[in-house]
Design a protein around this motif. Sequence first.
Motif, PDB file in Angstrom:
ATOM      1  N   HIS A  35      37.515-129.858  40.388  1.00 27.88           N
ATOM      2  CA  HIS A  35      37.689-129.441  38.999  1.00 27.88           C
ATOM      3  C   HIS A  35      38.748-128.333  39.009  1.00 27.88           C
ATOM      4  O   HIS A  35      38.855-127.590  39.988  1.00 27.88           O
ATOM      5  CB  HIS A  35      36.342-128.913  38.482  1.00 27.88           C
ATOM      6  CG  HIS A  35      36.348-128.626  37.025  1.00 27.88           C
ATOM      7  ND1 HIS A  35      36.822-127.448  36.506  1.00 27.88           N
ATOM      8  CD2 HIS A  35      35.921-129.366  35.976  1.00 27.88           C
ATOM      9  CE1 HIS A  35      36.702-127.475  35.200  1.00 27.88           C
ATOM     10  NE2 HIS A  35      36.155-128.620  34.846  1.00 27.88           N
ATOM     11  N   THR A  37      38.652-125.509  37.706  1.00 27.67           N
ATOM     12  CA  THR A  37      37.973-124.234  37.932  1.00 27.67           C
ATOM     13  C   THR A  37      37.726-124.004  39.421  1.00 27.67           C
ATOM     14  O   THR A  37      37.746-122.864  39.891  1.00 27.67           O
ATOM     15  CB  THR A  37      36.644-124.172  37.149  1.00 27.67           C
ATOM     16  OG1 THR A  37      36.924-124.410  35.774  1.00 27.67           O
ATOM     17  CG2 THR A  37      35.968-122.820  37.290  1.00 27.67           C
ATOM     18  N   ASP A  38      37.511-125.084  40.180  1.00 28.92           N
ATOM     19  CA  ASP A  38      37.332-124.952  41.628  1.00 28.92           C
ATOM     20  C   ASP A  38      38.593-124.356  42.259  1.00 28.92           C
ATOM     21  O   ASP A  38      38.509-123.508  43.152  1.00 28.92           O
ATOM     22  CB  ASP A  38      37.056-126.309  42.275  1.00 28.92           C
ATOM     23  CG  ASP A  38      35.806-127.001  41.755  1.00 28.92           C
ATOM     24  OD1 ASP A  38      35.122-126.440  40.876  1.00 28.92           O
ATOM     25  OD2 ASP A  38      35.520-128.116  42.224  1.00 28.92           O
ATOM     26  N   THR A  71      28.303-120.511  37.235  1.00 27.39           N
ATOM     27  CA  THR A  71      28.775-120.013  38.525  1.00 27.39           C
ATOM     28  C   THR A  71      27.971-120.627  39.660  1.00 27.39           C
ATOM     29  O   THR A  71      28.536-121.045  40.681  1.00 27.39           O
ATOM     30  CB  THR A  71      28.682-118.475  38.582  1.00 27.39           C
ATOM     31  OG1 THR A  71      29.406-117.928  37.478  1.00 27.39           O
ATOM     32  CG2 THR A  71      29.256-117.935  39.873  1.00 27.39           C
ATOM     33  N   LEU A  74      29.053-124.203  40.131  1.00 27.16           N
ATOM     34  CA  LEU A  74      30.371-124.214  40.780  1.00 27.16           C
ATOM     35  C   LEU A  74      30.231-123.974  42.277  1.00 27.16           C
ATOM     36  O   LEU A  74      30.772-124.736  43.093  1.00 27.16           O
ATOM     37  CB  LEU A  74      31.264-123.135  40.161  1.00 27.16           C
ATOM     38  CG  LEU A  74      32.550-122.815  40.923  1.00 27.16           C
ATOM     39  CD1 LEU A  74      33.637-123.802  40.546  1.00 27.16           C
ATOM     40  CD2 LEU A  74      33.010-121.409  40.623  1.00 27.16           C
TER      41      LEU A  74
END
Length: 149
Positions: A35, A37-38, A71, A74
């Motif tokens: 993703h 965000t990763d 979080t 993730l």
Amino acid sequence: MGNLGPEMEVVHLLRAVTVELGLHSARFAHRNGMHPTDVRALIALMDASRAGTEMTVGRLGAALGLNSAGTTALIDRMERAGQVRRVRGAGDRRRVLVEVTETAVELGWASFGPLITAAVELLRVYDERELAAVKGFLAGVLEAATHGK
């Protein structure tokens, strides 16, 4: 578009670079089943490591604008992928820290290394004053962008 002043030419070049770097990052994420965000998390973790700063779960979430549940999800996802690991704080064993794995660093370097190397080579021709000007400009743009959040 008419004749742009040199300042606007630099701003437009910066925009073009930003777009291309974003596309590069998106391709990296897609190729590696990540993703976006990763990728941001990996960058935040590598920046913290380079600065010698411990990254707690809470600090990572705040840096990424995620709540606690987001979080945790993730980190769980990235841990399963072998990109990060949770470790206990040296001074306080109750603190949970997040570290990037060597595997993730190697993965990032394989994709971004040539670009980083090219950028460093471009900078080698500048003297100290010119490098200070480039750093000052980029730091100022970063500050302006950060304040705009």
